[in-house]
Design a protein around this motif. Structure first.
Motif, short mmCIF file in Angstrom:
data_model
loop_
_atom_site.label_atom_id
_atom_site.label_comp_id
_atom_site.label_asym_id
_atom_site.label_seq_id
_atom_site.Cartn_x
_atom_site.Cartn_y
_atom_site.Cartn_z
N ARG A 14 0.83 -1.20 0.00
CA ARG A 14 0.00 0.00 0.00
C ARG A 14 0.87 1.25 0.00
O ARG A 14 0.61 2.19 -0.74
N GLU A 15 1.92 1.24 0.81
CA GLU A 15 2.83 2.40 0.86
C GLU A 15 3.52 2.60 -0.48
O GLU A 15 3.67 3.73 -0.94
N ALA A 16 3.93 1.51 -1.12
CA ALA A 16 4.58 1.62 -2.42
C ALA A 16 3.61 2.19 -3.46
O ALA A 16 3.98 3.04 -4.27
N ALA A 17 2.37 1.74 -3.41
CA ALA A 17 1.37 2.25 -4.34
C ALA A 17 1.11 3.74 -4.11
O ALA A 17 0.96 4.51 -5.07
N MET A 18 1.08 4.17 -2.85
CA MET A 18 0.87 5.58 -2.54
C MET A 18 2.03 6.43 -3.07
O MET A 18 1.81 7.51 -3.63
N ILE A 19 3.24 5.95 -2.90
CA ILE A 19 4.40 6.69 -3.41
C ILE A 19 4.33 6.79 -4.93
O ILE A 19 4.58 7.85 -5.51
N MET A 20 3.98 5.67 -5.56
CA MET A 20 3.87 5.69 -7.02
C MET A 20 2.76 6.63 -7.48
O MET A 20 2.92 7.35 -8.47
N GLY A 32 3.01 10.17 -9.83
CA GLY A 32 2.39 10.16 -11.15
C GLY A 32 2.50 8.85 -11.91
O GLY A 32 2.25 8.83 -13.11
N ALA A 33 2.85 7.78 -11.26
CA ALA A 33 3.04 6.51 -11.97
C ALA A 33 1.72 5.96 -12.52
O ALA A 33 1.73 5.25 -13.51
#
Length: 170
Positions: free
Chosen positions: A127-133, A137-138
């Motif tokens: 979830r944290e990785a998705a939020m960073i992405m 703008g990923a």
């Protein structure tokens, strides 16, 4: 058995090499799992389940699980958490504080809790990785924008023997 034969042909050979590499990775994981099972069986043979042996058995099984985690490249935290649960319960059994049957039930509950915590931690990391992405703008769609053609108008004027041409683009 994990053996492969390569066949002639450049494309086929490359494809086979890729398959061999992936197969060997799978074999290495299976071999590590088989080794852990063998090590645990040796632990049980060396330290039969009886009062006074439970903690030594737990330490031996800890070693097998740590070796497995090292061989497959991960799971150190889970192995450590399982070892902590196992060691504490084994000490209580050896001390006569709980029965071996109660200890086994507690061990299964402890393992389930360790697995749930590991799963929750992995979900949180994803979830944290998705939020960073998302913040970077990923996941934004970038629709294709065709280049806008420019229109050019040119006018030519004859000045004696020379021709002067003026062009404007807009």
């Amino acid at each position: 058995m994990c053996g492969y034969n390569l066949v002639a042909g450049s494309f086929v050979r490359k494809l086979m090499v890729a398959g061999v590499v992936l197969g060997l990775v799978g074999c290495a994981g299976q071999q590590a799992k088989d080794k852990m099972a063998s090590d645990k069986a040796a632990c049980r043979a060396q330290f039969p389940e009886r009062i006074g042996n439970y903690h030594r058995l737990a330490i031996c099984i800890d070693s097998a699980e740590f070796n497995y985690a090292a061989a497959v490249g991960g799971g150190d935290n889970v192995a450590t958490d399982r070892a902590n649960v196992r060691d504490q319960i084994a000490k209580e059994i050896d001390a006569g504080q709980i029965s071996p049957e109660d200890g086994k039930a507690m061990l299964l509950r402890g393992y389930a809790q360790v697995s749930a915590q590991a799963s929750a931690a992995q979900s949180e990391r994803r979830r944290e990785a998705a939020m960073i992405m998302l913040q970077n703008g990923a996941f934004q769609s970038h629709p294709y924008q065709a280049p806008v053609p420019t229109q050019t108008n040119c006018t030519s004027t004859k000045l004696g023997f020379q021709v002067q041409t003026n062009c404007q683009s807009y």
